[in-house]
Design a protein around this motif. Structure first.
Motif, PDB file in Angstrom:
ATOM      1  N   GLU A   1      50.121  41.086  34.182  1.00 16.06           N
ATOM      2  CA  GLU A   1      50.004  39.793  34.882  1.00 16.06           C
ATOM      3  C   GLU A   1      49.996  40.019  36.390  1.00 16.06           C
ATOM      4  OE1 GLU A   1      52.930  36.937  33.782  1.00 16.06           O
ATOM      5  OE2 GLU A   1      52.483  37.044  31.634  1.00 16.06           O
ATOM      6  N   TYR A   2      50.925  40.868  36.854  1.00 17.80           N
ATOM      7  CA  TYR A   2      50.978  41.182  38.279  1.00 17.80           C
ATOM      8  C   TYR A   2      49.689  41.855  38.741  1.00 17.80           C
ATOM      9  CZ  TYR A   2      52.008  43.899  42.458  1.00 17.80           C
ATOM     10  OH  TYR A   2      51.930  44.475  43.697  1.00 17.80           O
ATOM     11  N   HIS A   3      49.243  42.859  37.983  1.00 22.35           N
ATOM     12  CA  HIS A   3      48.033  43.584  38.364  1.00 22.35           C
ATOM     13  C   HIS A   3      46.823  42.653  38.444  1.00 22.35           C
ATOM     14  CE1 HIS A   3      44.955  46.671  38.554  1.00 22.35           C
ATOM     15  NE2 HIS A   3      44.374  46.125  37.495  1.00 22.35           N
ATOM     16  N   PHE A   4      46.654  41.795  37.454  1.00 26.70           N
ATOM     17  CA  PHE A   4      45.519  40.870  37.478  1.00 26.70           C
ATOM     18  C   PHE A   4      45.610  39.904  38.655  1.00 26.70           C
ATOM     19  CE2 PHE A   4      44.883  41.384  32.642  1.00 26.70           C
ATOM     20  CZ  PHE A   4      43.957  42.393  32.839  1.00 26.70           C
ATOM     21  N   SER A   5      46.814  39.605  39.095  1.00 26.40           N
ATOM     22  CA  SER A   5      46.975  38.678  40.219  1.00 26.40           C
ATOM     23  C   SER A   5      46.590  39.312  41.552  1.00 26.40           C
ATOM     24  CB  SER A   5      48.415  38.167  40.287  1.00 26.40           C
ATOM     25  OG  SER A   5      49.290  39.143  40.838  1.00 26.40           O
ATOM     26  N   ILE A   6      46.552  40.649  41.612  1.00 22.39           N
ATOM     27  CA  ILE A   6      46.266  41.325  42.878  1.00 22.39           C
ATOM     28  C   ILE A   6      44.996  42.173  42.845  1.00 22.39           C
ATOM     29  CG2 ILE A   6      48.719  41.417  43.503  1.00 22.39           C
ATOM     30  CD1 ILE A   6      48.554  44.474  42.799  1.00 22.39           C
ATOM     31  N   CYS A   7      44.342  42.287  41.692  1.00 22.21           N
ATOM     32  CA  CYS A   7      43.262  43.283  41.583  1.00 22.21           C
ATOM     33  C   CYS A   7      42.006  42.916  42.368  1.00 22.21           C
ATOM     34  CB  CYS A   7      42.926  43.569  40.118  1.00 22.21           C
ATOM     35  SG  CYS A   7      42.199  42.200  39.221  1.00 22.21           S
ATOM     36  N   GLU A   8      41.933  41.702  42.901  1.00 24.70           N
ATOM     37  CA  GLU A   8      40.805  41.349  43.761  1.00 24.70           C
ATOM     38  C   GLU A   8      41.176  41.385  45.243  1.00 24.70           C
ATOM     39  OE1 GLU A   8      38.563  37.904  42.555  1.00 24.70           O
ATOM     40  OE2 GLU A   8      38.881  38.325  40.418  1.00 24.70           O
ATOM     41  N   ARG A   9      42.383  41.811  45.544  1.00 27.34           N
ATOM     42  CA  ARG A   9      42.816  41.899  46.942  1.00 27.34           C
ATOM     43  C   ARG A   9      42.137  43.087  47.619  1.00 27.34           C
ATOM     44  NH1 ARG A   9      47.385  39.101  48.874  1.00 27.34           N
ATOM     45  NH2 ARG A   9      47.382  40.685  50.516  1.00 27.34           N
TER      46      ARG A   9
ATOM     47  N   LYS B   1      54.045  41.839  31.674  1.00 23.57           N
ATOM     48  CA  LYS B   1      54.308  41.292  33.003  1.00 23.57           C
ATOM     49  C   LYS B   1      53.645  42.139  34.091  1.00 23.57           C
ATOM     50  CE  LYS B   1      56.525  37.645  31.916  1.00 23.57           C
ATOM     51  NZ  LYS B   1      55.868  36.322  32.163  1.00 23.57           N
TER      52      LYS B   1
ATOM     53  N   LYS C   1      38.057  42.863  31.218  1.00 20.06           N
ATOM     54  CA  LYS C   1      38.203  41.487  31.718  1.00 20.06           C
ATOM     55  C   LYS C   1      36.973  41.074  32.519  1.00 20.06           C
ATOM     56  CE  LYS C   1      40.832  39.103  35.383  1.00 20.06           C
ATOM     57  NZ  LYS C   1      40.829  37.720  34.866  1.00 20.06           N
TER      58      LYS C   1
ATOM     59  N   THR D   1      41.385  45.933  32.651  1.00 22.00           N
ATOM     60  CA  THR D   1      40.804  45.311  33.844  1.00 22.00           C
ATOM     61  C   THR D   1      39.281  45.334  33.771  1.00 22.00           C
ATOM     62  OG1 THR D   1      42.712  46.041  35.141  1.00 22.00           O
ATOM     63  CG2 THR D   1      40.746  45.364  36.370  1.00 22.00           C
TER      64      THR D   1
END
Length: 260
Positions: A235-243, A232, A31, A28
């Motif tokens: 993928e999930y973590h990257f989809s939520i790490c800016e929440r 996977k 990235k 992360t």
């Protein structure tokens, strides 16, 4: 500095970041470092508190110009041992509170991925951030990592069964904010603490990132994942790490600032 030196002599930080659960934070952070790099042409990168060089050495081996500053000599020796002499990296011993040997407005990207873990007085935290901002060019990025309060309370006090010890040692305020001091090694913060520090600096936040999220809570599960499942999960973590609703519960956060 003895508590810190003793800790890092005994603790294998590289091994932690290379485990699958540790990779969540590392991948992360990389990235978002690479996102910042993409905004600069041939960026000069500074890492303050470079540890054993997990980030600095990687970036140098990718061809970037890197200056790595590390307080603990043991860590610096391990960092230098990873180099083959072809990298564009300068590794020096130094203190995040005093970077006077580095000029103002010198770096495009400044990484502060460890020092804020080990500064226990607000004035020292602000001084370290001020030094990081000073040596960064106008328009440059400063990436700052923090250890978060709630993850420590949930895991150390409750999950690991240390609640009575924590209470007996007066390690919590009535508001359940951890009291940190050098023998405890880590400074633990909440988002309002980070915001308060930033308010005194000529910076603007671009993003505040969940660096590892659930990874430490379910580390055994993540370490046991096969490659497909781990991919996977990332993928999930990257989809939520800016929440922003998840920030406070993460063990680590990454504050991405731009110098004004």
């Amino acid at each position: 500095m003895s508590y810190l030196e003793d800790f890092y002599k005994a603790y294998d930080e590289d091994r932690r970041l290379l485990s699958q659960s540790g990779q969540v934070e590392y991948l992360t952070t990389m990235k978002y470092i690479n996102e910042c790099i993409a905004e600069h042409s041939q960026p000069k990168i500074l890492e303050i508190g470079a540890g054993t060089g997990r980030y600095s050495v990687t970036l140098a081996k990718e061809g970037h110009s890197v200056t790595a500053v590390e307080l603990v000599e043991h860590n610096l020796e391990k960092l230098r041992a990873k180099l083959d002499g072809t990298e564009k990296i300068k590794a020096i011993q130094g203190n995040a509170l005093d970077l006077s040997e580095l000029a103002d407005n010198c770096f495009d990207i400044t990484l502060v991925l460890g020092p804020m873990y080990h500064l226990y007085i607000r004035e020292d935290m602000l001084r370290a951030l001020s030094e990081a901002v000073r040596v960064t060019k106008n328009g440059g990025h400063i990436l700052v990592a923090y250890c978060m309060n709630e993850a420590a309370v949930i895991q150390h006090a409750f999950l690991h069964g240390n609640l009575q010890k924590v209470l007996d040692n007066d390690m919590l305020t009535p508001e359940w904010h951890c009291k940190s001091e050098p023998k405890e090694l880590f400074q633990l913060v909440r988002t309002e603490d980070i915001d308060s520090l930033n308010s005194e600096l000529p910076v603007e936040r671009t993003k505040l990132i969940v660096a590892d999220g659930a990874a430490n809570y379910i580390s055994e599960c993540i370490d046991a994942m096969d490659s497909f499942t781990f991919e996977k999960f990332m993928e999930y973590h990257f989809s939520i790490c800016e929440r922003q609703d998840l920030i406070g519960a993460s063990n680590h956060t990454l504050d991405i600032l731009r110098k004004l």
